[in-house]
Design an enzyme around this catalytic site. Structure first.
Site, short mmCIF file in Angstrom:
data_model
loop_
_atom_site.label_atom_id
_atom_site.label_comp_id
_atom_site.label_asym_id
_atom_site.label_seq_id
_atom_site.Cartn_x
_atom_site.Cartn_y
_atom_site.Cartn_z
N ASP A 1 1.10 -1.21 0.59
CA ASP A 1 0.24 -0.05 -0.08
C ASP A 1 1.08 1.24 -0.31
O ASP A 1 1.47 0.82 0.43
CB ASP A 1 -0.76 -0.09 1.49
CG ASP A 1 -2.00 1.11 1.12
OD1 ASP A 1 -2.21 2.28 0.29
OD2 ASP A 1 -3.04 0.55 1.76
N HIS B 1 -0.05 4.47 0.01
CA HIS B 1 -0.98 5.77 0.45
C HIS B 1 -1.32 6.55 1.71
O HIS B 1 -1.12 5.73 2.12
CB HIS B 1 -2.50 5.01 0.47
CG HIS B 1 -3.98 5.29 -0.74
ND1 HIS B 1 -3.21 3.69 -0.95
CD2 HIS B 1 -4.14 5.60 -1.66
CE1 HIS B 1 -3.97 3.42 -2.36
NE2 HIS B 1 -4.63 4.46 -2.51
N SER C 1 -3.70 -4.31 2.19
CA SER C 1 -3.70 -3.63 3.48
C SER C 1 -3.70 -4.46 4.68
O SER C 1 -3.64 -4.98 5.41
CB SER C 1 -3.95 -2.10 3.96
OG SER C 1 -3.01 -1.46 2.10
#
Length: 954
Positions: free
Chosen positions: A755, A757, A808
């Site tokens: 991930d 982000h 995630s």
């Protein structure tokens, strides 16, 4: 030259002649059951008469002579006797094991005939036929269950690969995927053929031919001609066309349509008219040749032949009719993103902004999520239908939820959409952060879909792998502006990553540039964090540069992200969306994921609000966000505007309530004197922090969670908290031995592996830092090993894991397992958009028994962290959390256990209600009771329902 090059050369010179019907010619022999069986299958246990493909094994001379009869009259291409020679179709005769052999022998027979007639100036070609099978991948055979399928994409790929290899072994020059009544079947066939080509290091030209089943102009599965072409053009066939079902008179308009849109050669082999009441074909050779000859005169075709009912005589007359007529010239069609559902949807340079419906996204719509989790699929379909009715030209489908089998849900929902023409008429966007879910969705849509999304976040190798697969499935792609270093937040990073991805896709993968859609990341503006002020401008200017420098590429984005700071105030959010789109579209933004039914017209926005929003989006000055926050309540529906400085009645409240008010309203004016008064009252700085200050931050967290506060307001609250703690700091230092380490802890934060982000995590870090916590931020894509090694090395007090996408969640479970295996005793905080208390309770907490705490949003992080590092507060938090998790697990365990009775039983149990003694109320209209004794109405309350809504029901 290769076969493909030879064919292309001939197709430029003249119209090539395809043979006629195989079945019609076989029927003339009036073969018996014994003839079909031959010696080899004389004892076969079921009837085989009608299995025409079997005749390639039992009556090879008949098949060879039929090929010869068409070659004698001038056919350039003859089709193998393999229309039903797949394991799927052969299962009707329980002869699946002979499918491969039939393909080999049928191709050999056709090849032998072609070799007899081929000359240097007139070579003959074998088209290895792959038929549609007797099953359909897009339609349910069960009228009561539209989501059911009796064949899957993967099953079709397997049988088509088997047939393709047989045809190649037998000597086929061309692979002809024909009589396509379900485009999804054809996509499976294309996938299989290309897979064989890649695995066996061979490549033959591909011909594709669909069938319009009736005068409506649609295939059996509902697609229009141009939509059919858009769905299959990724195969890069040497020709595409139509055959079967209709005679030349009815088929002409659809051949003309195919000729208009196709950027390759066009074929047609119609029936000899429509069958009569006896199933025979009456269209004569002269009439048919005149009708299809007119197609040639009009420049519509490159390959002509006949289908059902046609004979060598028909083909001879067609040959005479088209002699010396020039072939169709391939039109010069400008590249554009050509999508499809049941209908075509092309995005040209002149196209208006494309609205992508966002409400069928389980991560963005609470209602849709509830319906899917409750398996209320019919109601969920209504959401999709409403989006299309409201103007969405593409519908985004996302099933990413930690407590859901996303793959199964995607397949079920996509299959159901296929049975809803009001929805499936538009292209679909298959949206997931897990490739397996994206792939499952692609295997369920016959149209040309958009994949949302792939990126460079896992490195170039995986990016190229997924791009190749998207190309093979025939999908356009959204490319997120991520790479291994994280998501692009500045204009320069957005341009850099998109340019790199474009060059890889176009120059290395060979992906069509017009099917690349970049999402350069839309982030929230007016968050109260200075670094975020230029996010709107960064996106708009990056869009301008990408549109100018990356030919044919499109730009998209999740528009609702830009207004996230004002969650709960729809009027302001809609204004932000409209203003943002106004400028982004002018810069080159092609499409966006939006709620089409809630887009306000730019010119209709209140001038005062428009000016404030425009200042924020375009970042005209650093105070723009503050002004919009102050103005926002005026447009919240209540008309109330905050004016903290004018109304000072709150200054008469208790110091605890004054501190809470200052935190909630973001007022720093009186914080020092109120903090001093609180210290004098409570005696110790730690009691001020753990008491009124934390109480106030908890109120902030609740208000934000309910959508009653905006993100910039939360950040302002954190700054008030920081100012108060800063005033207390000298007193904390004086008590350092007693409570200093417990109030200024060290927290490790990381976005887990897989991930990239980190915007949400960064906001949490800012809030915690404002409250004097030392933050060790490991960034994005952090493996479990690095997280745990750093936690030990830095002697942190808490580990915080963040993630936005569904994978995630799995990684967080893995980290928790590792923490237990390695004997950790640190508390674990879990946060991120896809995380939930349910997933934490059911999946993560059972793996780690030293404390796992779900943190709903940034404003809650301070309260949780402070409690965890406080000997006084921690026991209550641990006890409360364990109780909450146990309740969640019990609810999950009991979910779905209630037994439903039959419809008939429910109807027989209906209440008996009489309406023959209805009295008119003394007074009509709304009644307001200002002071009412609740004891009188308690007996009428449905406590089960009420407690369930309050989350208190076990």
């Amino acid at each position: 030259m290769s076969i493909k090059q030879i064919l292309q050369s001939l197709l430029e010179q003249r119209i090539l002649l395809l043979d006629g019907a195989m079945g019609t010619m076989i029927q003339k022999h009036k073969l018996s059951e014994e003839d079909y069986r031959g010696e080899r299958f004389s004892d076969w246990h079921i009837l085989v008469q009608g299995n025409n493909d079997l005749l390639s094994l039992t009556q090879p001379k008949i098949i060879l002579d039929i090929h010869r009869s068409y070659l004698e009259v001038g056919a350039d291409i003859v089709e193998t006797n393999t229309f039903n020679a797949t394991k799927t179709s052969m299962s009707d005769y329980q002869m699946e094991e002979f499918a491969y052999e039939i393909n080999v022998e049928s191709a050999r027979l056709a090849k032998a005939a072609c070799d007899e007639f081929s000359t240097a100036d007139k070579p003959r070609f074998v088209a290895g036929v792959i038929g549609p099978t007797s099953r359909t991948c897009s339609l349910s055979p069960d009228v009561n269950d539209p989501g059911f399928r009796n064949v899957t994409f993967d099953e079709l790929v397997e049988v088509y690969m088997d047939s393709t290899r047989g045809l190649i072994e037998g000597g086929a020059d061309i692979i002809l995927i024909e009589t396509i009544f379900d485009t999804l079947n054809a996509k499976a066939a294309i996938f299989a053929v290309q897979e064989v080509f890649e695995q066996d290091n061979i490549e033959l030209p591909i011909m594709i031919s669909g069938t319009i089943t009736d005068a409506s102009g649609r295939t059996l599965s509902g697609q229009m001609t141009e939509a059919f072409y858009n769905s299959l053009r990724h195969a890069k066939p040497i020709s595409i066309g139509l055959n079967c079902a209709l005679g030349p008179d009815l088929l002409r308009q659809y051949v003309a349509e195919m000729s208009r849109v196709a950027d390759t050669y066009v074929s047609a082999h119609p029936n000899a008219g429509l069958p009569n009441e006896f199933g025979e074909y009456d269209l004569g050779t002269i009439t048919m040749s005149k009708q299809v000859g007119e197609w040639a005169e009009s420049g519509l075709v490159n390959i002509l032949g006949g289908c059902c009912g046609s004979t060598p005589e028909h083909i001879k007359c067609i040959a005479d009719a088209i002699e010396n007529l020039p072939p169709r010239k391939i039109p010069n069609i400008k590249p554009e993103c050509r999508l499809s559902g049941l209908e075509a949807f092309n995005i040209s340079d002149e196209a208006l902004f494309v609205n992508v419906g966002e409400r069928a996204n389980i991560t963005g719509s609470a209602k849709f999520k509830r319906l899917i989790l409750n398996e209320e699929y019919e109601e969920a379909l209504d959401i999709c239908r409403a989006q299309v009715e409201d103007g969405a030209q593409v519908v985004d489908i996302n099933m990413d939820e930690g407590m859901l089998d996303g793959k199964a849900a995607m397949v079920r929902f996509m299959n159901l959409i296929a049975s809803e023409p009001d929805i499936s008429k538009v292209p679909l966007m298959v949206d997931s952060s897990k490739w397996e879910i994206i792939e499952a969705g692609l295997k369920c849509t016959q149209g040309k879909a958009i994949v949302n999304s792939i990126s460079l976040k896992e490195g170039k190798e995986n990016f190229v792998k997924y791009a190749h697969l998207c190309k093979r499935y025939g999908a356009a792609i959204i490319v997120m502006a991520f790479d291994e270093a994280g998501q692009a937040d500045t204009q320069a990073r957005k341009i850099e990553i998109c340019t790199n991805a474009y060059n890889i896709l176009v120059n290395e993968v060979g992906f069509p540039a017009e099917d690349i859609i970049f999402d350069p990341n839309i982030f929230a503006v007016a968050t109260g964090i200075e670094e975020h002020n230029n996010y709107g401008v960064d996106f708009i200017e990056a869009t301008r540069e990408i549109s100018k420098n990356l030919p044919y590429a499109k730009i998209s984005g999740g528009v609702s992200n830009v207004s996230f700071s004002f969650r709960g105030n729809n009027s302001v959010r809609e204004a932000i969306h409209s203003v943002f789109l106004y400028h982004a579209i002018k810069a080159g933004m092609t499409m966006g994921i939006v709620n089409a039914g809630q887009l306000v017209v730019y010119d209709d926005i209140d001038p005062e609000l428009k000016k404030a929003v425009e200042d924020v989006v375009l970042n005209t000055d650093s105070e723009a966000g503050e002004r919009l926050v102050e103005l926002a309540p005026k447009f919240s529906g209540t008309g109330e505007v905050q004016d903290n400085k004018k109304d000072l009645t709150w200054r008469t409240w208790s110091v605890e309530k004054r501190l809470e008010h200052s935190l909630v309203k973001g007022i720093t004016e009186f914080i020092d004197e109120d903090t001093k008064e609180a210290l004098e009252k409570l005696g110790r700085p730690i009691l001020v922090i753990e008491g009124p200050l934390m109480d106030g931050m908890n109120v902030v967290g609740d208000l934000f969670g309910d959508g009653k506060m905006f993100l910039p307001q939360v950040v302002k609250s954190a700054r008030v908290m920081k100012k108060s703690v800063a005033w207390l700091d000298p007193f904390l230092e004086a008590e350092k031995q007693e409570c200093g380490s417990r109030t200024q802890g060290k927290i490790l934060m990381a976005t887990v592996k897989g991930d990239v982000h980190d915007i949400g995590k960064n906001i949490v870090g800012v809030v915690l830092s404002c409250n004097n916590y030392e933050i060790i931020d490991l960034g994005v894509m952090v493996p479990a090993e690095t997280i745990l090694e750093t936690a030990i090395k830095e002697k942190v007090d808490i580990i915080g894991l963040s993630g936005l996408i569904t994978p995630s969640l799995d990684e967080m479970v893995s980290v928790a397992k590792e923490m237990k295996r390695k004997g950790f005793e640190l508390p674990l905080m879990i946060g991120g958009a896809t995380t939930s208390i349910a997933h934490t309770a059911v999946k993560i907490e059972p793996q780690y028994d030293k404390g796992v705490f779900y943190v709903k949003d940034a404003s809650k992080a301070v309260g949780v962290a402070t409690s965890l590092l406080s000997d006084k507060l921690k026991p209550a938090l641990v006890s409360k959390t364990k109780e909450e998790y146990e309740q969640v697990r019990l609810r999950r365990a009991n979910k779905g256990k209630s037994k439903l009775i039959s419809l008939e039983a429910a109807r027989s149990n209906k209440p008996s209600i009489k309406f023959d003694n209805i009295k008119k109320p003394n007074k009509l209209g709304i009644h307001v009771f200002e002071d009412y004794d609740l004891n009188e109405i308690f007996e009428f309350i449905d406590w089960g329902t009420l407690l369930s809504h309050l989350g208190a029901r076990r």
